[in-house]
Scaffold this motif. Structure first.
Motif, PDB file in Angstrom:
ATOM      1  N   GLU A   1       3.372   0.745   3.125  1.00 17.60           N
ATOM      2  CA  GLU A   1       3.226  -0.465   3.929  1.00 17.60           C
ATOM      3  C   GLU A   1       3.644  -1.634   3.063  1.00 17.60           C
ATOM      4  O   GLU A   1       3.217  -1.745   1.913  1.00 17.60           O
TER       5      GLU A   1
ATOM      6  N   GLU B   1      -7.248   7.402  -0.407  1.00 17.49           N
ATOM      7  CA  GLU B   1      -5.814   7.282  -0.122  1.00 17.49           C
ATOM      8  C   GLU B   1      -5.482   7.911   1.234  1.00 17.49           C
ATOM      9  O   GLU B   1      -4.692   7.377   2.008  1.00 17.49           O
ATOM     10  N   TYR B   2      -6.114   9.038   1.523  1.00 16.38           N
ATOM     11  CA  TYR B   2      -5.896   9.703   2.816  1.00 16.38           C
ATOM     12  C   TYR B   2      -6.306   8.801   3.983  1.00 16.38           C
ATOM     13  O   TYR B   2      -5.602   8.703   4.989  1.00 16.38           O
TER      14      TYR B   2
ATOM     15  N   THR C   1      -6.267   5.616   3.974  1.00 15.71           N
ATOM     16  CA  THR C   1      -5.236   4.573   4.071  1.00 15.71           C
ATOM     17  C   THR C   1      -4.044   5.081   4.873  1.00 15.71           C
ATOM     18  O   THR C   1      -3.521   4.404   5.756  1.00 15.71           O
ATOM     19  N   PHE C   2      -3.619   6.301   4.551  1.00 14.63           N
ATOM     20  CA  PHE C   2      -2.475   6.911   5.252  1.00 14.63           C
ATOM     21  C   PHE C   2      -2.795   7.070   6.740  1.00 14.63           C
ATOM     22  O   PHE C   2      -1.998   6.710   7.617  1.00 14.63           O
TER      23      PHE C   2
ATOM     24  N   VAL D   1      -2.650  15.191  10.513  1.00 12.06           N
ATOM     25  CA  VAL D   1      -2.332  14.462   9.284  1.00 12.06           C
ATOM     26  C   VAL D   1      -3.158  15.127   8.184  1.00 12.06           C
ATOM     27  O   VAL D   1      -4.386  15.015   8.161  1.00 12.06           O
ATOM     28  N   GLY D   2      -2.480  15.869   7.321  1.00 15.08           N
ATOM     29  CA  GLY D   2      -3.182  16.700   6.343  1.00 15.08           C
ATOM     30  C   GLY D   2      -3.801  15.891   5.225  1.00 15.08           C
ATOM     31  O   GLY D   2      -3.160  14.998   4.672  1.00 15.08           O
ATOM     32  N   PRO D   3      -5.049  16.183   4.890  1.00 16.56           N
ATOM     33  CA  PRO D   3      -5.706  15.412   3.835  1.00 16.56           C
ATOM     34  C   PRO D   3      -5.239  15.800   2.439  1.00 16.56           C
ATOM     35  O   PRO D   3      -4.830  16.934   2.194  1.00 16.56           O
ATOM     36  N   THR D   4      -5.309  14.840   1.544  1.00 15.58           N
ATOM     37  CA  THR D   4      -5.083  15.087   0.128  1.00 15.58           C
ATOM     38  C   THR D   4      -6.441  15.055  -0.568  1.00 15.58           C
ATOM     39  O   THR D   4      -7.464  14.774   0.058  1.00 15.58           O
TER      40      THR D   4
ATOM     41  N   SER E   1       0.383   5.463   0.166  1.00 17.73           N
ATOM     42  CA  SER E   1      -0.591   6.549   0.313  1.00 17.73           C
ATOM     43  C   SER E   1       0.137   7.813   0.743  1.00 17.73           C
ATOM     44  O   SER E   1       1.247   7.752   1.276  1.00 17.73           O
ATOM     45  N   THR E   2      -0.498   8.947   0.497  1.00 19.87           N
ATOM     46  CA  THR E   2       0.158  10.219   0.820  1.00 19.87           C
ATOM     47  C   THR E   2      -0.737  11.110   1.668  1.00 19.87           C
ATOM     48  O   THR E   2      -1.952  10.980   1.665  1.00 19.87           O
ATOM     49  N   ALA E   3      -0.077  12.003   2.410  1.00 20.92           N
ATOM     50  CA  ALA E   3      -0.785  13.054   3.144  1.00 20.92           C
ATOM     51  C   ALA E   3       0.048  14.297   3.022  1.00 20.92           C
ATOM     52  O   ALA E   3       1.248  14.222   2.791  1.00 20.92           O
ATOM     53  N   LYS E   4      -0.598  15.446   3.140  1.00 19.88           N
ATOM     54  CA  LYS E   4       0.203  16.677   3.062  1.00 19.88           C
ATOM     55  C   LYS E   4       0.440  17.190   4.483  1.00 19.88           C
ATOM     56  O   LYS E   4      -0.508  17.325   5.249  1.00 19.88           O
TER      57      LYS E   4
ATOM     58  N   SER F   1       6.668  -0.798   7.658  1.00 20.56           N
ATOM     59  CA  SER F   1       6.145   0.410   7.019  1.00 20.56           C
ATOM     60  C   SER F   1       7.171   1.523   7.134  1.00 20.56           C
ATOM     61  O   SER F   1       8.058   1.489   7.983  1.00 20.56           O
TER      62      SER F   1
ATOM     63  N   SER G   1       0.847  -1.194   0.000  1.00 19.12           N
ATOM     64  CA  SER G   1       0.000   0.000   0.000  1.00 19.12           C
ATOM     65  C   SER G   1       0.881   1.242   0.000  1.00 19.12           C
ATOM     66  O   SER G   1       1.894   1.309   0.709  1.00 19.12           O
TER      67      SER G   1
ATOM     68  N   SER H   1       7.335   6.026   6.598  1.00 17.67           N
ATOM     69  CA  SER H   1       6.590   7.253   6.368  1.00 17.67           C
ATOM     70  C   SER H   1       7.620   8.351   6.155  1.00 17.67           C
ATOM     71  O   SER H   1       8.375   8.672   7.067  1.00 17.67           O
TER      72      SER H   1
ATOM     73  N   LYS I   1       3.868  13.933   2.418  1.00 21.87           N
ATOM     74  CA  LYS I   1       4.452  12.763   3.070  1.00 21.87           C
ATOM     75  C   LYS I   1       3.823  11.512   2.489  1.00 21.87           C
ATOM     76  O   LYS I   1       2.618  11.471   2.256  1.00 21.87           O
ATOM     77  N   ALA I   2       4.656  10.517   2.252  1.00 21.95           N
ATOM     78  CA  ALA I   2       4.134   9.249   1.740  1.00 21.95           C
ATOM     79  C   ALA I   2       4.283   8.188   2.813  1.00 21.95           C
ATOM     80  O   ALA I   2       5.222   8.219   3.615  1.00 21.95           O
ATOM     81  N   ARG I   3       3.362   7.277   2.805  1.00 22.22           N
ATOM     82  CA  ARG I   3       3.401   6.160   3.729  1.00 22.22           C
ATOM     83  C   ARG I   3       3.387   4.878   2.912  1.00 22.22           C
ATOM     84  O   ARG I   3       2.539   4.702   2.031  1.00 22.22           O
TER      85      ARG I   3
END
Lengths: 124, 276
Positions: free
Chosen positions: A45, B75-76, B78-79, B67-70, A30-33, A56, A28, A58, A41-43
């Motif tokens: 797994e 996908e968010y 999941t993160f 944790v900032g959403p995209t 996934s990203t978050a800003k 995992s 998996s 991050s 940031k990417a995560r």
């Protein structure tokens, strides 16, 4: 060391990455800003290719990570002893013993594919 | 930082995680400001809790930040699920602060509870809303993919199909006037989600979808404290910035009440850092 450096953003589900010095397959991505002016940031797994353990990481998407270069090779089963098979590589004729994956039924002369990375091997 | 959440995350027992998702809000937007508001309006609280004779700052609470959403909500989630699961794996109880109610899906997936307990004005049992399967109106539906049972406290509105779904054996709806007499009579562990719109709009107007005839804060306080000792995770969601802090201050107080009650009811060994 058969590995190359990539940015986290180049990773994808199904590809390989080194986590804790262990080659892993990504399940998996996934990203978050983190903020308006930071990089996303990417995560990731993933599961160890040879030990099956979940790991995992991050990190910012522009961080550098190591990607293992895992060879997919052809082999032939020489003999089967319990859960182990003796396999001969069809290119180099090297022979070695590998654990038979659960649910697989192998017999001598069967041709198989296996993954190899630095002395670690796994039948696929 | 959430006031009092000053522990080092590595040795914490609890961790506040902000999740300012504001993607599917259907009426009044602003849930993205929830984490900021909840942290801000917690500043005036006393450290000491007379009900459990504990200090919040003694309970090893850390703040992960937001944790900032995209744009990609799936996908968010999941993160966010992974982030919460990491904390849980290391023995920390996640305290998720929304954001819209959709963030709860990540919490439930991360913690895999037996029972989903939710304070909410709405049933949230839709399979999708306005063409969006990850709408804030689908949370209980998604939670039931993971948990065996859902208990919805204070629900007072839903579509015809949702009320039909609520009639099944795996869903218990406790109407607002019965919540005060409700006891956690379920087996196994729980994930506790507080949608602040469970409160009557007179108490918490700063929320996306207000619904009259709701719960009073004291009843919510009691329900949170009753479930907390059996909970593996907690969230409070749907606070926005469209009031003078009423919704946020209630949310912050309920989060703290959860921590006090969970810590007081925690039997030895339920945390990874009992020696911390």
């Amino acid at each position: 060391m058969p590995r190359q450096q990539n940015e986290v953003r180049d990773l994808d589900e199904g590809s390989y990455v080194m986590i804790d010095d262990t080659p892993c397959e990504i399940n998996s991505y996934s990203t978050a800003k983190p903020g308006k002016h930071g990089s996303a940031k990417a995560r990731v797994e993933a599961e160890g290719v040879f030990d099956g353990k979940k790991r995992s990481l991050s990190q910012p998407v522009d961080a550098k990570v190591w990607v293992p270069i895992i060879d997919r090779k052809q082999g032939q089963v020489v003999s089967v002893t319990g859960d182990d098979a003796q396999v001969m590589d069809l290119e180099t004729y090297d022979t070695f013993t590998m654990r038979i994956p659960e649910g697989e039924d192998l017999s001598p002369d069967d041709e198989i594919e296996y993954l190899e990375y630095e002395e670690q091997r796994k039948i696929v | 930082m959430f006031p009092g959440a000053s522990a080092d995350p590595a040795s914490a027992e609890y961790v506040v995680v902000g999740a300012p998702l504001d993607a599917s809000t259907t009426f009044q937007p602003g849930a993205r400001f929830g984490p900021r508001r909840v942290r801000h309006f917690a500043e005036s609280f006393d450290d000491y809790d007379q009900h459990t004779e504990q200090r919040f700052t003694d309970l090893a609470v850390a703040d992960h930040g937001d944790v900032g959403p995209t744009d990609d909500v799936a996908e968010y989630l999941t993160f966010l699920r992974g982030t919460l699961a990491d904390h849980a794996d290391e023995g920390r109880v996640p305290l998720l602060v929304g954001g819209e109610h959709t963030v709860t899906v990540a919490g439930v997936r991360a913690l895999d509870p037996d029972v989903f307990v939710c304070l909410d004005a709405h049933l949230d049992l839709r399979e999708s809303y306005a063409g969006n399967p990850l709408s804030h109106a689908t949370v209980a539906h998604h939670a039931l993919d993971v948990a065996d049972r859902a208990v919805i406290l204070g629900a007072r509105t839903g579509s015809e199909a949702e009320w039909e779904r609520a009639g099944a054996d795996d869903v218990t709806v406790v109407p607002p006037d019965e919540v005060a007499d409700w006891d956690p009579d379920f087996d196994g562990d729980a994930y506790l989600s507080v949608d602040i719109d469970a409160a009557d709009p007179g108490y918490a107007p700063g929320t996306g979808t207000m619904e009259p005839f709701g719960l009073d804060p004291a009843t919510m306080h009691d329900a949170v404290r009753a479930v907390a000792p059996r909970a593996v995770g907690f969230d409070v969601v749907e606070v926005n910035d469209r009031d003078d802090g009423q919704a946020a201050v209630l949310a912050a107080k309920l989060l703290r009440a959860f921590v006090y009650a969970h810590a007081a009811g925690c039997i030895a060994g339920c945390g990874a850092h009992a020696d911390g």
